[in-house]
Design an enzyme around this catalytic site. Structure first.
Site, PDB file in Angstrom:
ATOM      1  N   ARG A  51       0.833  -1.201   0.000  1.00 26.41           N
ATOM      2  CA  ARG A  51       0.000   0.000   0.000  1.00 26.41           C
ATOM      3  C   ARG A  51       0.867   1.250   0.000  1.00 26.41           C
ATOM      4  NH1 ARG A  51      -3.709  -1.809   5.194  1.00 26.41           N
ATOM      5  NH2 ARG A  51      -4.353  -3.855   4.382  1.00 26.41           N
ATOM      6  N   ASP A  53       0.327   5.436   1.025  1.00 29.14           N
ATOM      7  CA  ASP A  53      -0.591   6.314   1.753  1.00 29.14           C
ATOM      8  C   ASP A  53      -1.251   7.323   0.833  1.00 29.14           C
ATOM      9  OD1 ASP A  53       0.303   5.036   4.024  1.00 29.14           O
ATOM     10  OD2 ASP A  53       1.665   6.647   4.618  1.00 29.14           O
ATOM     11  N   ARG A 198       8.244   7.628   5.811  1.00 31.19           N
ATOM     12  CA  ARG A 198       7.957   9.033   6.119  1.00 31.19           C
ATOM     13  C   ARG A 198       8.475   9.427   7.499  1.00 31.19           C
ATOM     14  NH1 ARG A 198       1.705   9.757   4.955  1.00 31.19           N
ATOM     15  NH2 ARG A 198       2.145  11.860   5.734  1.00 31.19           N
TER      16      ARG A 198
END
Length: 245
Positions: A51, A53, A198
């Site tokens: 995935r 974000d 991140r």
């Protein structure tokens, strides 16, 4: 039954991430499945390598799906280019072995984080870079990054709440390049936890700005406490750069 692998590029700015959501059609997976289902006249379930974000981009995302369709790979590629929105482009369609799984067979990933390090932002790159106006000490960022390389428990560098899932990952390398105002951080690892890239980027920015000590990274890793690491860097600067098999 055919197994088809896709290589995908996308600008994630206006999407709520890769994974389809029941209450929204603003996901990359959802857009792709909708077009693929119309193309094949089948209900297609697309398997992604992982995935991304909301707001995160991909230079190379990999996915696969199964179909009975006899359409050629070239015709599929043309159909997808014609009917997908302009911010999603499938660059390659290949029929692969039936056992290939785009998520389970991943050996490594690269994430690129881009920073525009100048007093004023760049209007042409603002969707694809994080603007950091204060000067960054690249040498200190590189020093901090060295501590993150290797196999560690990255509990301090993830938003994942589950206590049952392993937080151990291996970072193969972190390269930081500085070209005038543009700073690029390339993370290469065997896998990344939720928000891990991140949070690592946000921590390195804090070190570069002088708000965190580079030598504090080993203790942050050892403590396994999310509150000790830096903030989660904005999504706009992150690009899924490569997926390795």
């Amino acid at each position: 039954m055919r197994n088809i692998k896709l290589i995908i590029q996308y600008d994630g700015t206006k999407y709520r991430g890769w994974q389809k959501l029941g209450d929204s059609d603003k996901t990359i997976q959802g857009k792709l499945e909708d077009v693929l289902s119309k193309m094949t006249n089948e209900k297609i379930e697309l398997i992604g390598s992982g995935r991304t974000d909301a707001g995160v981009h991909a230079f190379k995302q990999v996915a696969n799906f199964h179909t009975e369709s006899k359409m050629s790979e070239e015709d599929m590629l043309d159909y997808l280019y014609r009917y997908l929105p302009q911010d999603i482009v499938v660059t390659e369609v290949v029929e692969v072995d039936e056992r290939f799984h785009s998520r389970y067979h991943v050996k490594g990933k690269k994430y690129l984080y881009r920073i525009w390090n100048a007093k004023r932002h760049n209007p042409f790159l603002r969707k694809y870079c994080t603007h950091v106006p204060e000067p960054l000490d690249i040498d200190l960022m590189r020093k901090a990054a060295e501590y993150l390389v290797g196999e560690h428990d990255f509990s301090s560098f993830t938003s994942l709440k589950s206590k049952n899932k392993s937080k151990v990952r291996e970072i193969f390398s972190i390269e930081i390049k500085n070209d005038n105002e543009l700073v690029e951080i390339m993370f290469h690892g065997d896998g990344f936890l939720y928000n891990m890239a991140r949070i690592m980027a946000g921590t390195l920015i804090e070190v570069g700005a002088g708000r965190m000590d580079a030598d504090s990274i080993p203790e942050i890793l050892a403590r396994k406490d999310r509150s000790l690491a830096g903030p989660k860097a904005p999504c706009s600067g992150l690009i899924l750069y490569d997926v390795e098999y």
